[in-house]
Motif scaffolding. Structure first.
Motif, short mmCIF file in Angstrom:
data_model
loop_
_atom_site.label_atom_id
_atom_site.label_comp_id
_atom_site.label_asym_id
_atom_site.label_seq_id
_atom_site.Cartn_x
_atom_site.Cartn_y
_atom_site.Cartn_z
N GLU A 1 0.84 -1.19 0.00
CA GLU A 1 0.00 0.00 0.00
C GLU A 1 0.88 1.24 0.00
O GLU A 1 1.99 1.23 0.53
CB GLU A 1 -0.97 0.02 1.17
N LYS B 1 2.92 4.37 -7.03
CA LYS B 1 1.82 3.56 -7.55
C LYS B 1 2.12 3.10 -8.98
O LYS B 1 1.96 1.93 -9.30
CB LYS B 1 0.52 4.36 -7.50
N THR C 1 -4.64 -2.93 -8.70
CA THR C 1 -5.44 -2.29 -7.66
C THR C 1 -6.41 -3.29 -7.06
O THR C 1 -7.12 -3.98 -7.79
CB THR C 1 -6.23 -1.10 -8.23
N THR D 1 -8.94 0.77 -1.94
CA THR D 1 -8.44 1.97 -1.29
C THR D 1 -8.87 1.95 0.17
O THR D 1 -10.04 1.71 0.46
CB THR D 1 -9.02 3.24 -1.96
N ARG D 2 -7.91 2.15 1.04
CA ARG D 2 -8.21 2.27 2.47
C ARG D 2 -8.41 3.75 2.73
O ARG D 2 -7.48 4.54 2.65
CB ARG D 2 -7.06 1.70 3.30
N ARG E 1 -5.08 5.39 1.35
CA ARG E 1 -3.99 4.50 0.95
C ARG E 1 -4.47 3.61 -0.19
O ARG E 1 -5.55 3.04 -0.13
CB ARG E 1 -3.55 3.62 2.12
N TRP E 2 -3.65 3.51 -1.24
CA TRP E 2 -3.92 2.62 -2.38
C TRP E 2 -3.40 1.24 -2.03
O TRP E 2 -2.28 1.08 -1.55
CB TRP E 2 -3.19 3.17 -3.61
N LEU E 3 -4.21 0.22 -2.29
CA LEU E 3 -3.82 -1.16 -2.03
C LEU E 3 -3.59 -1.87 -3.36
O LEU E 3 -4.42 -1.80 -4.27
CB LEU E 3 -4.91 -1.91 -1.27
#
Length: 71
Positions: free
Chosen positions: A20, A29, A39, A42-43, A56-58
């Motif tokens: 993340e 990213k 992807t 998104t948290r 946060r991008w997961l």
């Protein structure tokens, strides 16, 4: 990113990698995506920095998918 991913799959024999980064960190990213990460979500509002909540991008990559790109 490439070295880390290769090490995790080839040396540690892992099956799946999850990571993340802050959604505002486009460079990280994109580097992850170039190395096969996709992807998964998104948290929302996961970190508080500089007086603001940040998302946060997961991302994840499966060994089988990654191996297909390693010709």
């Amino acid at each position: 990113m490439q070295l880390r991913t290769r090490y995790a799959f080839r040396e540690l024999n892992l099956h799946n990698l999850i990571t993340e980064v802050d959604t505002e960190n486009e460079a990280s990213k994109k580097a992850l995506e170039r190395n096969g990460y996709r992807t998964v979500g998104t948290r929302r509002e996961q970190s508080f920095r500089e007086g603001k909540w940040r998302d946060r991008w997961l991302g994840e990559v499966l060994r089988d998918d990654w191996e297909k790109t390693q010709a």
